[in-house]
Structure formats: structure tokens, C-alpha cells
Design a protein around this motif. Sequence first.
Motif, PDB file in Angstrom:
ATOM      1  N   ALA A  46       0.751  -1.348  -0.019  1.00 37.58           N
ATOM      2  CA  ALA A  46      -0.055   0.014   0.114  1.00 37.58           C
ATOM      3  C   ALA A  46       1.159   1.273  -0.484  1.00 37.58           C
ATOM      4  O   ALA A  46       0.352   2.367  -0.606  1.00 37.58           O
ATOM      5  N   ALA A  47       1.756   0.895   0.253  1.00 36.85           N
ATOM      6  CA  ALA A  47       2.824   1.785   0.314  1.00 36.85           C
ATOM      7  C   ALA A  47       3.655   3.076  -0.329  1.00 36.85           C
ATOM      8  O   ALA A  47       3.706   3.811  -1.150  1.00 36.85           O
ATOM      9  N   GLU A  48       3.916   1.870  -1.209  1.00 38.64           N
ATOM     10  CA  GLU A  48       4.455   1.910  -2.466  1.00 38.64           C
ATOM     11  C   GLU A  48       3.540   2.158  -3.382  1.00 38.64           C
ATOM     12  O   GLU A  48       3.783   3.608  -4.543  1.00 38.64           O
ATOM     13  N   GLU A  49       1.984   1.283  -3.714  1.00 39.15           N
ATOM     14  CA  GLU A  49       1.387   2.543  -3.829  1.00 39.15           C
ATOM     15  C   GLU A  49       1.137   3.755  -4.478  1.00 39.15           C
ATOM     16  O   GLU A  49       0.620   4.355  -5.631  1.00 39.15           O
ATOM     17  N   GLY A  50       0.063   3.779  -3.198  1.00 41.85           N
ATOM     18  CA  GLY A  50      -0.224   5.641  -2.935  1.00 41.85           C
ATOM     19  C   GLY A  50      -1.989   5.195  -3.215  1.00 41.85           C
ATOM     20  O   GLY A  50      -1.694   4.355  -3.389  1.00 41.85           O
ATOM     21  N   PRO A  51      -2.272   6.225  -3.307  1.00 42.03           N
ATOM     22  CA  PRO A  51      -1.809   7.892  -3.139  1.00 42.03           C
ATOM     23  C   PRO A  51      -1.944   8.059  -2.507  1.00 42.03           C
ATOM     24  O   PRO A  51      -2.291   7.248  -0.980  1.00 42.03           O
ATOM     25  N   ILE A  52      -1.481   8.773  -1.537  1.00 41.76           N
ATOM     26  CA  ILE A  52      -1.704  10.202   0.190  1.00 41.76           C
ATOM     27  C   ILE A  52      -2.464   9.765   0.432  1.00 41.76           C
ATOM     28  O   ILE A  52      -2.957  11.516  -0.682  1.00 41.76           O
ATOM     29  N   SER A  81       7.130  10.411  -8.634  1.00 37.96           N
ATOM     30  CA  SER A  81       6.680   9.042  -8.069  1.00 37.96           C
ATOM     31  C   SER A  81       5.400   8.848  -7.742  1.00 37.96           C
ATOM     32  O   SER A  81       5.139   9.665  -7.224  1.00 37.96           O
ATOM     33  N   LYS A  82       5.310   7.590  -8.423  1.00 41.04           N
ATOM     34  CA  LYS A  82       3.905   7.515  -7.844  1.00 41.04           C
ATOM     35  C   LYS A  82       3.457   7.227  -6.872  1.00 41.04           C
ATOM     36  O   LYS A  82       2.065   7.764  -6.224  1.00 41.04           O
ATOM     37  N   ALA A  83       3.834   6.784  -5.588  1.00 42.06           N
ATOM     38  CA  ALA A  83       4.033   6.578  -4.376  1.00 42.06           C
ATOM     39  C   ALA A  83       3.832   8.507  -3.536  1.00 42.06           C
ATOM     40  O   ALA A  83       3.449   7.796  -2.497  1.00 42.06           O
ATOM     41  N   GLN A  84       4.896   8.669  -4.361  1.00 36.15           N
ATOM     42  CA  GLN A  84       4.373  10.340  -3.516  1.00 36.15           C
ATOM     43  C   GLN A  84       2.969  11.213  -3.675  1.00 36.15           C
ATOM     44  O   GLN A  84       3.286  11.955  -3.481  1.00 36.15           O
ATOM     45  N   ARG A 345       1.493   4.530   5.435  1.00 39.13           N
ATOM     46  CA  ARG A 345       2.333   6.047   4.400  1.00 39.13           C
ATOM     47  C   ARG A 345       2.622   7.459   5.686  1.00 39.13           C
ATOM     48  O   ARG A 345       2.751   7.582   4.909  1.00 39.13           O
ATOM     49  N   ALA A 346       3.113   6.570   6.644  1.00 38.46           N
ATOM     50  CA  ALA A 346       3.193   7.724   7.577  1.00 38.46           C
ATOM     51  C   ALA A 346       4.042   8.451   7.285  1.00 38.46           C
ATOM     52  O   ALA A 346       4.091   9.815   7.612  1.00 38.46           O
ATOM     53  N   GLU A 347       5.630   8.382   6.777  1.00 36.37           N
ATOM     54  CA  GLU A 347       6.502   9.023   6.928  1.00 36.37           C
ATOM     55  C   GLU A 347       6.358  10.113   5.507  1.00 36.37           C
ATOM     56  O   GLU A 347       6.536  11.406   5.936  1.00 36.37           O
ATOM     57  N   SER A 348       5.787   9.873   4.451  1.00 37.07           N
ATOM     58  CA  SER A 348       4.985  10.296   3.631  1.00 37.07           C
ATOM     59  C   SER A 348       3.955  11.562   3.754  1.00 37.07           C
ATOM     60  O   SER A 348       3.976  12.643   2.887  1.00 37.07           O
ATOM     61  N   ALA A 349       3.381  10.642   4.294  1.00 37.74           N
ATOM     62  CA  ALA A 349       2.006  11.652   5.398  1.00 37.74           C
ATOM     63  C   ALA A 349       2.888  13.200   5.899  1.00 37.74           C
ATOM     64  O   ALA A 349       2.362  13.781   5.661  1.00 37.74           O
ATOM     65  N   ARG A 350       3.673  12.156   7.022  1.00 41.75           N
ATOM     66  CA  ARG A 350       4.020  13.905   7.429  1.00 41.75           C
ATOM     67  C   ARG A 350       4.776  15.331   6.381  1.00 41.75           C
ATOM     68  O   ARG A 350       4.892  16.199   6.842  1.00 41.75           O
ATOM     69  N   ALA A 351       5.614  14.305   6.150  1.00 44.05           N
ATOM     70  CA  ALA A 351       6.071  15.041   4.435  1.00 44.05           C
ATOM     71  C   ALA A 351       5.658  15.958   3.793  1.00 44.05           C
ATOM     72  O   ALA A 351       5.710  17.773   3.579  1.00 44.05           O
ATOM     73  N   LEU A 352       3.902  15.088   3.558  1.00 44.29           N
ATOM     74  CA  LEU A 352       3.096  15.949   2.689  1.00 44.29           C
ATOM     75  C   LEU A 352       2.569  16.833   3.276  1.00 44.29           C
ATOM     76  O   LEU A 352       2.571  18.195   3.493  1.00 44.29           O
ATOM     77  N   ILE A 353       2.360  16.802   5.418  1.00 45.91           N
ATOM     78  CA  ILE A 353       1.897  18.110   5.905  1.00 45.91           C
ATOM     79  C   ILE A 353       2.728  18.807   5.794  1.00 45.91           C
ATOM     80  O   ILE A 353       2.245  20.269   6.229  1.00 45.91           O
TER      81      ILE A 353
END
Length: 481
Positions: A46-52, A81-84, A345-353
Amino acid sequence: MTRTGRRPGRRRAGAALALGCLLALVSAACTGGSGGAHGPQDDQAAAEEGPIVVASGLDVTGSGSVRQQLIEEWNRRHAGSKAQQAKLVELPGGADQQRSQLLGALQSGSARYDVVNLDITWIPEFAEAGLIRPLPVDESGPAADDDRDFIRQVHATTVWKGRSYARPFNTDVGLLYYRPDLLTKADIDVDKQPNAHWTWDQLYSSVKTLGLNPVRRDEPAGWTTQLKQYEGLTVNTVEAFADAGVELTDSEGTYSSDAEELKKGLDALLDRVGRGRVQPAALTSDETASLTDFAEGRAVFLRHWPYAYGALGGLMEPGAYSVNRLPGKAVLGGQNLAVTADSPRAESARALITFLTSRESERCLLDAGFAATRASAYGSSTERCWPRVAAALRPAGDAPKAAAPGEGAPKGQGAEARAAYIRTLGAALTEAVQRPRTPYYGAFTQVLQSHVHALLAAERPDTAEAAGALDKALRDVFAGR
């Protein structure tokens, strides 16, 4: 130190789910949905697929959806990056309905949200239920320095039991709008008012001078606000209570008032919205109705939120309205962004925030009609809104325009008036007060609204009797009964 990678509060999951089923009011909320047990490989996939996925309420500014535009800017910056990639899901309905949907979705696993845009009053409830993750503790360094740019009172809304669970996204505070044209006709001097903080006595004196004593809904009144039985009534009540020195809870959500104190607060509210002062329609008015009454001349003063400044640009001539800080105490509103406990996707979610709450993004929010959460947004030298976001926004009031305004765009009041408005807004935010901080906020606000609205609608209101009944009800609410 709490480790942000694990799922907090799971020991409370059973109780939280049972509570959520009662509160959600959504049939799918407690069915388990399509969610289920996730293994490490499932989470990794799920983390690799995305999206956030970001869940949020609707954008009320009418600015061309600045939140969506910020998401699109993030996606452009991560196009490889599709995952991002990120996706915004806007939840329908009012605040209570959105809260129920989010509670049900997160507790049942029926929706895979990575980021939730929570009303500031919901943070204790979602944190206590283990539905959102606490943020990492940064004692020093660039990240901690950046956090200090958030307005102190606003950042405090992200904290529960000593930990921050979110970052401030957009904030809100009560403001006083007024009709200088109508005041001038009554020989009331308004020249000094934009640089002065109104008091309730000054407002009452102006209303008396105007000689307005409305009986019917279509008659002009001194002022209007939102007294319908919904969250607007809670806000008005808490503001009156705060002016009377009445605090309902301590910082941990423990009830700290009594019947005598509540009577003081109810008396202050009744004095503020007494007959002859407030528009009779206020008892059934929400934000839209009260704004319409003000714009159409049925009220000289109006208590409203910052987005009304831009909205009035499309309803009135530039010289027909102005804005100041609300007399007395003003209540904070707004939303905070939090990472869900079960997000893979917690790390990516934090980066988005971090991106969505950056100085540039906060400037975009301010230009679009929201109140920014950062002190720097209200300073003389600030970062500009992301250029492509600015170009996509429909101008809010007379915010800086990167593109020519379309048909029906607000006239606005010009750069000087807008600069004065921003100074007023920034000052109001630094002195605003919070509503009670409690995991039982949903029950609290419904109880308060029910008791207060009945009091306001009574032909002969008895504040002593009402205070006694309210005291008993609030003791049960804040004890979780």
C-alpha cells in the motif's frame, strides 16, 4: 519518548470502537467495512502504491479550492513518484457529520485515510482513541525553529496531554464587522475605530444612538450573530462565558465550573443578545443567514469569521463594510492536519503535512480567505504564495491577484484596507481563547446548545434555573457518563 512508528492507543481500541458506533450515525461506520487485518507485506504494498489520501471538510472560502491547489502543487513537485502523489477527499455535510464520518471510517478501517484535517476541538477525542499519531519530539534544530513560527494560541490546539498530534493548517477567530455608512448617517464617528479595539459598551452605546429596536425579522437591528442550535451557538456562548471569567474545564478536560459560575455566563450571554439589540432572526441564523442580514442592511454590526471579509467583497460596495477585533474575548476555530494511526504511508504523510503548512502554503491560505496559522504570514516581509497556486486561485476579496479576476469576482477594498484587515486578524489570533479541551467535546457541545437555545427562546428566561440544570448535565458529560 513515544515512538511515532507504532500504532498508539491500541489497548483502548475496543472501547473506542464501541463509542464510535454510537456516535458515528453512519450505517457503514461499524460494519468493519472493507478493512481488516493487514500484514507487513500488505502495508508495504500500500505504501508503494500510494496515493497519500487526505480527508477534509469542504472549502468555505469560495476561493477556487486552495486546499486542492496546494495538493496539486505537491503532486507537481513529486511527479516522478507514484507513491508520493496525494489525493484530497472532501467530506460532505456540516462539522458534526464530518466528525461522525471520520470516527466511523478510522475506527472500522472502512476508509484508508493517511491524513485527516480535524477541527481543532476534535484533537483530544481522536488522540485519546488512538486514531492519530503523536508527532516526533524535536527539541532543537530547523524543524523545531520552524514550529515556533506558528501562533502560540493556535499551536496549542494541536496538543493533548503534553504531546502534539497535528500541525496547524488553517485557523479562525471571531471578528466584528460593521457598517460605517449606516453609522455615519447616525452621526457616529467611525474614523478612529479601525485602529481601536471596540468594547461591548461602545457597541451598545452605538446601538442606542441608532435607535433601533427590532421586533420582526425584517426590521434593522444593532447587530447579529449565529444563535441557531449548532456549533455557532456554542462559540457565541463560550465567548460570553469567557468575558464573564467563566472557564468550563481545565487543560486536561476536567469540569471546573459550577451553577453559580454558569449563571454569570448565561447572564452575560442574555445581556449581549437581549431583545432590542440583536436581530430577531439571529436565533435561527447560521453563518450564511447572518452574513446575508448584515449585507442587506438588517444589522449594523456582525460577529463572523475571517472568510466573511472576502465574501462581503462580492455582496457590498467597498466602502459599505469594515472589520475590527471582536469586543471582549474571541474564540479560536480552524483545522489541524494529523497522520492517522493506521496509515502505512506515515513518513510520506508527515512530509505532505510539512509542505501544506509551510510558510508559502500558509500565505496561499491567507490570500484565499482563510486565516493563516503562522505569525510570519502577518508580518511585513513574508514568503509569497506558490506562484502556480496563486495563479489558479479565484481572488478572495482584494487578495493579491496573479491572474485577471473573472466575472463576478469580489470588488475588494484595496491594498491599504486589506493590510489593515490582516493586522487586525493577526492581533485577534494572538488573544483568542479555546473552547473546552476534552475527548467528550461532541457530547459537550450538543448538551450546551440544547440548554442555551431553550433559554434564549424562553419568554421569561430564568438563568438560575437554567444554570442549575446545565451544571448537572455538564458534570455528567465531562465525566464521560
